[in-house]
Design an enzyme around this catalytic site. Structure first.
Site, short mmCIF file in Angstrom:
data_model
loop_
_atom_site.label_atom_id
_atom_site.label_comp_id
_atom_site.label_asym_id
_atom_site.label_seq_id
_atom_site.Cartn_x
_atom_site.Cartn_y
_atom_site.Cartn_z
N SER A 1 0.82 -1.27 0.02
CA SER A 1 -0.03 0.01 0.04
C SER A 1 0.79 1.29 0.11
O SER A 1 2.02 1.08 0.62
CB SER A 1 -0.99 -0.03 1.38
OG SER A 1 -1.51 1.16 1.51
N TYR B 1 -1.93 0.56 9.97
CA TYR B 1 -2.14 -0.31 8.67
C TYR B 1 -0.97 0.00 7.93
O TYR B 1 -0.34 -0.86 7.43
CB TYR B 1 -3.37 0.25 8.17
CG TYR B 1 -3.56 -0.25 6.60
CD1 TYR B 1 -3.87 -1.59 6.63
CD2 TYR B 1 -3.42 0.74 5.54
CE1 TYR B 1 -3.82 -2.25 5.35
CE2 TYR B 1 -3.61 0.02 4.46
CZ TYR B 1 -3.85 -1.17 4.15
OH TYR B 1 -3.66 -1.52 3.02
N LYS C 1 1.86 -3.09 6.78
CA LYS C 1 2.40 -3.38 5.51
C LYS C 1 3.75 -3.45 5.26
O LYS C 1 4.33 -4.15 4.41
CB LYS C 1 1.56 -2.39 4.47
CG LYS C 1 0.16 -2.73 4.40
CD LYS C 1 -0.24 -4.10 3.76
CE LYS C 1 -1.66 -4.40 3.21
NZ LYS C 1 -1.94 -5.61 2.45
#
Length: 333
Positions: free
Chosen positions: A120, A144, A148
């Site tokens: 991402s 988040y 990643k």
């Protein structure tokens, strides 16, 4: 599908994973869905077999890889709500990082070395310079994005130690819907701008909340790079072809290279559907960068990939029927 090379697609019942399964089948691969259906939908499984189990169930994962003689993995399965990650970071450590640990353990044990990872642009955080290149410093500003980034590092370290060949694909904002009308975007809760705008325009929900209209952008609203989900799927098949042809590891941004503001999205919804998007302007949300736009040139030069459907009107035209709209604007590819 007899004789087709099998590809394990974790999270293959989700929005992006299911579109990739369709593209894989069209390219002659056999997509094997592995999904716990925590956010995916069983109705999206149409192009190959499925195993509904948790990624951390190593026995089920290993048995699935062996049964279907899997030769590569596309790894989409993850928790993916930025705001939730701030409230409950432990879930993101457990699901995203723990899931990657389990997946790599089983792949190593079963001799699967080709791994395509759904990463991402959240790993970059609030980048100081646009457009964002693959060597832009990665300083995530939420759990988040951090999860990643940790997964990327695990892939690289295990590649060096054990011979994995990872393709790390950093998405910008996935949007649109299946051009053939077979699958659309459906999340609960829904947090993505385009579905929320279409829902508001259809009268399915309260007015859209626009967080911040005082950014240093061309119209004061936040700017993002949107890429059509079908373009993303095509990029994954190209990445897989690269690995299946003996190619090595790469890290690539997947975006259109064009920034679209929140207000430009609302204007596009009005053009495409003929309906105004009722909205309210609220203060900025903490941690939201003013703009995120990809530099897509490495994907073009190394993989031959460029977007075909990622202009904003086309993405909204493909998504609109899933939210009760007839499309008035003749969007073009």
């Amino acid at each position: 599908m007899n004789g087709a090379r099998s590809v394990l697609v974790t999270g293959g019942a989700g929005f992006i994973g299911s579109q990739c399964c369709k593209a894989l089948a069209a390219a002659g691969y056999l997509p094997v869905v592995y999904d716990n259906l925590s956010t995916g939908h069983s109705g999206n499984v149409r192009w190959g077999p499925a195993r509904f189990a948790d990624l951390c169930d190593r026995d089920a994962l290993g048995e699935t890889i062996s049964r279907y003689q899997v030769s590569a993995v596309m790894h989409f399965a993850a928790a993916a709500y930025v705001s939730e990650s701030v409230i409950d970071p432990g879930k993101y450590h457990d699901v995203n990082i723990g899931g990657m640990i389990a997946l790599l353990d089983v792949c190593r044990a079963r001799g699967v070395d080709a791994v395509i990872f759904s990463s991402s642009c959240a790993t970059y955080g609030a980048a100081d310079v646009l457009p964002i290149k693959e060597d832009t410093p990665q300083t995530p500003i939420n759990p988040y994005g951090f999860s990643k980034l940790v997964c990327e590092r695990m892939l690289r370290e295990q590649a060096a130690a054990y011979g994995f060949r990872p393709m790390i694909l950093r998405y910008f904002n996935a949007a649109g819907a299946d051009p053939g009308g077979e699958m659309g975007e459906s999340h609960d809760p829904e947090t993505h701008l385009i579905p929320l705008a279409l829902r508001a325009a259809a009268g399915w929900s309260k007015p859209l909340s626009v967080f911040g209209a005082d950014y240093d952008t061309r119209d004061g609203s936040g700017v993002r790079d949107y890429i059509h989900v079908a373009d993303l799927a095509r990029a994954h098949v190209m990445a897989l072809d690269h690995l299946m042809g003996g190619g090595g590891a790469m890290t690539l941004n997947l975006g259109s290279g064009r920034g679209v503001s929140v207000f430009e999205v609302l204007a596009s919804v009005a053009r495409v559907t003929g309906r105004h998007v009722p909205h309210v302007i609220l203060p900025r949300r903490a941690g939201d960068p003013a703009a995120l736009v990809a530099d897509p040139r490495r994907a073009a030069s190394r993989l031959g990939f460029s977007t075909r459907l990622s202009d904003i009107d086309t993405m909204i035209a493909h998504a609109a029927p899933w939210f009760g709209h007839e499309v008035r604007h003749a969007a073009t590819a």
